[in-house]
Design an enzyme around this catalytic site. Sequence first.
Site, PDB file in Angstrom:
ATOM      1  N   LYS A 159       2.204  -0.157  15.104  1.00  0.00           N
ATOM      2  CA  LYS A 159       3.637  -0.234  15.403  1.00  0.00           C
ATOM      3  C   LYS A 159       4.064  -1.467  16.195  1.00  0.00           C
ATOM      4  O   LYS A 159       5.257  -1.802  16.220  1.00  0.00           O
ATOM      5  CB  LYS A 159       4.081   1.016  16.185  1.00  0.00           C
ATOM      6  CG  LYS A 159       4.127   2.266  15.361  1.00  0.00           C
ATOM      7  CD  LYS A 159       5.278   2.228  14.368  1.00  0.00           C
ATOM      8  CE  LYS A 159       4.954   3.033  13.142  1.00  0.00           C
ATOM      9  NZ  LYS A 159       5.557   2.569  11.925  1.00  0.00           N
ATOM     10  N   TYR A 218      -8.678   5.393   8.315  1.00  0.00           N
ATOM     11  CA  TYR A 218      -8.754   5.721   9.742  1.00  0.00           C
ATOM     12  C   TYR A 218      -9.816   6.807   9.874  1.00  0.00           C
ATOM     13  O   TYR A 218      -9.624   7.912   9.370  1.00  0.00           O
ATOM     14  CB  TYR A 218      -7.418   6.263  10.250  1.00  0.00           C
ATOM     15  CG  TYR A 218      -6.321   5.225  10.379  1.00  0.00           C
ATOM     16  CD1 TYR A 218      -5.565   4.820   9.284  1.00  0.00           C
ATOM     17  CD2 TYR A 218      -6.021   4.666  11.628  1.00  0.00           C
ATOM     18  CE1 TYR A 218      -4.546   3.882   9.428  1.00  0.00           C
ATOM     19  CE2 TYR A 218      -5.003   3.733  11.774  1.00  0.00           C
ATOM     20  CZ  TYR A 218      -4.277   3.342  10.668  1.00  0.00           C
ATOM     21  OH  TYR A 218      -3.273   2.412  10.821  1.00  0.00           O
ATOM     22  N   HIS A 272       0.850  -1.193   0.000  1.00  0.00           N
ATOM     23  CA  HIS A 272       0.000   0.000   0.000  1.00  0.00           C
ATOM     24  C   HIS A 272       0.885   1.242   0.000  1.00  0.00           C
ATOM     25  O   HIS A 272       1.822   1.337   0.788  1.00  0.00           O
ATOM     26  CB  HIS A 272      -0.891   0.030   1.247  1.00  0.00           C
ATOM     27  CG  HIS A 272      -2.126  -0.801   1.106  1.00  0.00           C
ATOM     28  ND1 HIS A 272      -3.210  -0.681   1.936  1.00  0.00           N
ATOM     29  CD2 HIS A 272      -2.449  -1.765   0.221  1.00  0.00           C
ATOM     30  CE1 HIS A 272      -4.149  -1.544   1.565  1.00  0.00           C
ATOM     31  NE2 HIS A 272      -3.707  -2.221   0.533  1.00  0.00           N
ATOM     32  N   PRO A 325      -2.945   0.125  19.187  1.00  0.00           N
ATOM     33  CA  PRO A 325      -2.761  -0.318  17.799  1.00  0.00           C
ATOM     34  C   PRO A 325      -2.938   0.764  16.726  1.00  0.00           C
ATOM     35  O   PRO A 325      -2.687   0.499  15.553  1.00  0.00           O
ATOM     36  CB  PRO A 325      -3.838  -1.405  17.631  1.00  0.00           C
ATOM     37  CG  PRO A 325      -4.849  -1.111  18.673  1.00  0.00           C
ATOM     38  CD  PRO A 325      -4.126  -0.465  19.815  1.00  0.00           C
ATOM     39  N   TYR A 378       4.736   6.525  10.079  1.00  0.00           N
ATOM     40  CA  TYR A 378       3.891   5.371   9.727  1.00  0.00           C
ATOM     41  C   TYR A 378       4.677   4.312   8.954  1.00  0.00           C
ATOM     42  O   TYR A 378       4.560   3.115   9.239  1.00  0.00           O
ATOM     43  CB  TYR A 378       2.676   5.847   8.909  1.00  0.00           C
ATOM     44  CG  TYR A 378       1.552   4.840   8.901  1.00  0.00           C
ATOM     45  CD1 TYR A 378       0.604   4.815   9.917  1.00  0.00           C
ATOM     46  CD2 TYR A 378       1.453   3.871   7.899  1.00  0.00           C
ATOM     47  CE1 TYR A 378      -0.409   3.873   9.946  1.00  0.00           C
ATOM     48  CE2 TYR A 378       0.443   2.929   7.911  1.00  0.00           C
ATOM     49  CZ  TYR A 378      -0.481   2.938   8.930  1.00  0.00           C
ATOM     50  OH  TYR A 378      -1.486   1.992   8.948  1.00  0.00           O
TER      51      TYR A 378
END
Length: 390
Positions: free
Chosen positions: A296, A201, A72, A292, A384
């Site tokens: 990570k 998200y 992704h 979560p 990220y």
Amino acid sequence: MRTQVGIVGAGPAGLTLAHLLQREGIESVVLEDRSREYVEQRLRAGVLEQAIADLLVESGAGERLRGEGIVHEGIELQFDRERHRIPLRDLTGGRSIVIYGQTEIVKDLIRLRLAAGLPLLFEVGDVSVDDLESERPSIRFAHEGAEHVLECDVVAGCDGYHGVCRPSIPAGVLSEFSRDYPFGWLGILAEVAPSNDELVYAHHERGFALLSLRSPELSRLYIQCRPDEDLAEWHDDRIWEELQLRLGLDGWTLAEGLILEKGITGMRSYVAEPMRFGRLFLAGDAAHIVPPTGAKGLNLALHDVRLLAEALVSWYRTGSSELLDGYSDACLRRVWRAEHFSWWMTSMLHRFDSGDDFDLRLQLSQLRYVTTSSAASTSLAENYVGIDRI
Ligand code: APR
Ligand code: PHB
């Protein structure tokens, strides 16, 4: 019984450590208290930083990951009923993430180890670690009705947050830092093609929601819930209804399917320092936990064992303990960066019942900033996908 490195726990940390050591000719024994079936079924994380996917592939454990892992190049943040893309790859000089379940990594590593005839014992009982300050630490355990003592040069505590290694360190040695959050995640695995090409998200007044996936046929979805939520009160229709409300947009609906699994995940930040006591080295969830939201936990566990493997190789080859002595500090620099990032993502995206809308206004301002400023979105993106040097 004797080995060089005694490894407690066959999660991703313990299994990857054993794999990396074996490639360098260092012996280990892995001891796991659950059954093989249990650890291979347990549903866990699924986002790999590029560097971690590369580590698995380059070390020879990535055959299936290379074929089935889904790359992704961005994620989406949703708020005020709009989606905003964070182009991870463009913002980080070409890095991306790979979607591949932790469960699949565990299966791959177990298969490799057993095929090579190397020691990995499941369903061990009464595990304890002794003589950690001596040059001959040992692990006591029971297996198939017999008691054993495994003598080692070092012990790797890869036994997760609820394991025995960290609590075996005498009182007063560790400093512990933690933060509890007033919510959890209710997660499902559903037999339906993911409704979006990238993770979403979502910030919503009813609470956070996340759209993720495990494969082209399997969706993984989460909703913020109470930490003590009773799963029995969440029948499938109610879960889909809530997901539709939180993720829905004008002209877009979430595709629904058969729910294969559901569960509730707690949310906690925790760090124990240092990650070493004598000849015991802690790695992964045994030493630290993140909520979560930043994806990570798995990545940190594998960064730890990469460093631990390098330090052990150097120690066995040269006799120098320099890298082993620096292990804890080197890990903790990355751990604290991930702790901050995970706390920050969690704080920005979840609903806090603080009585007024102050938090809400700050969150929306931050989300607007992160999705419009290239400085702010680059900061999110580099955390990220995983920071290279830390
Ligand atoms: N003896 C032997 N094994 C034990 C013991 C014990 N006393 N206690 C726990 N274990 C095992 C657990 O059953 C588990 O298989 O140790 C393993 C620890 O694995 P994980 O909890 O998966 O931890 P880790 O390998 O550090 O991986 C971290 O897991 O929870 C997720 O988000 C987290 O993705 C991250 C990853
Ligand atoms: C998951 O797919 O399980 C997942 C993805 C992203 C997260 C957390 C979990 O931040």
